[in-house]
Design a protein around this motif. Sequence first.
Motif, PDB file in Angstrom:
ATOM      1  N   LYS A  70      -6.114 -12.235 -30.390  1.00  0.00           N
ATOM      2  CA  LYS A  70      -4.867 -12.507 -30.000  1.00  0.00           C
ATOM      3  C   LYS A  70      -4.243 -11.133 -30.352  1.00  0.00           C
ATOM      4  CE  LYS A  70      -3.457 -15.384 -33.095  1.00  0.00           C
ATOM      5  NZ  LYS A  70      -2.936 -15.910 -34.401  1.00  0.00           N
ATOM      6  N   TRP A 118      -0.546  -8.974 -30.871  1.00  0.00           N
ATOM      7  CA  TRP A 118       1.088  -9.276 -31.492  1.00  0.00           C
ATOM      8  C   TRP A 118       1.894  -8.052 -31.017  1.00  0.00           C
ATOM      9  CZ3 TRP A 118      -3.493  -9.512 -34.044  1.00  0.00           C
ATOM     10  CH2 TRP A 118      -4.423 -10.640 -34.470  1.00  0.00           C
ATOM     11  N   ILE A 142       8.206 -10.244 -34.314  1.00  0.00           N
ATOM     12  CA  ILE A 142       6.939 -10.582 -33.563  1.00  0.00           C
ATOM     13  C   ILE A 142       6.081 -11.443 -33.134  1.00  0.00           C
ATOM     14  CG2 ILE A 142       4.239 -10.152 -34.671  1.00  0.00           C
ATOM     15  CD1 ILE A 142       5.702  -7.146 -35.453  1.00  0.00           C
ATOM     16  N   GLU A 184       2.891 -13.266 -30.496  1.00  0.00           N
ATOM     17  CA  GLU A 184       1.319 -13.133 -30.388  1.00  0.00           C
ATOM     18  C   GLU A 184       0.866 -13.975 -29.647  1.00  0.00           C
ATOM     19  OE1 GLU A 184       1.261 -14.858 -34.946  1.00  0.00           O
ATOM     20  OE2 GLU A 184      -0.078 -16.399 -34.187  1.00  0.00           O
TER      21      GLU A 184
END
Length: 120
Positions: free
Chosen positions: A96, A98, A106, A108
């Motif tokens: 993952k 960000w 933010i 992701e």
Amino acid sequence: QVHVAESGGGSVQPGGSLRLSCAASGSVFSIVGMGWYRQAPGKVSRELVAVITNSSINYSDSAKGRFTISRDNAKNTVDLQLNSLKPEDTAVYYCKIWTGDEMGEISEYLGQGTQVTVSS
């Protein structure tokens, strides 16, 4: 859009090692964190294994002392070294990413996952 691609999964015997790699590409302007999750067979939820941000590194209790996360900012990659693997580490491992924008929002992005199987 950000594309996340993992590689390096496979099958290994207990006690063995694997190295997972993840590369982020596309509209990667400001990565604020990179990490690895895993989803064990039969489990619905994903477990956070390790995460590396601009200021810290954190591991799950099960990963501490056995797994090592590392990041190459120039290449937008994050690796996860898996040592002393146990059968209970068998899972699909997901990367993952960000990212943050100038407004502080933010986003992701999750990869497709790579299978790790630990079995004798």
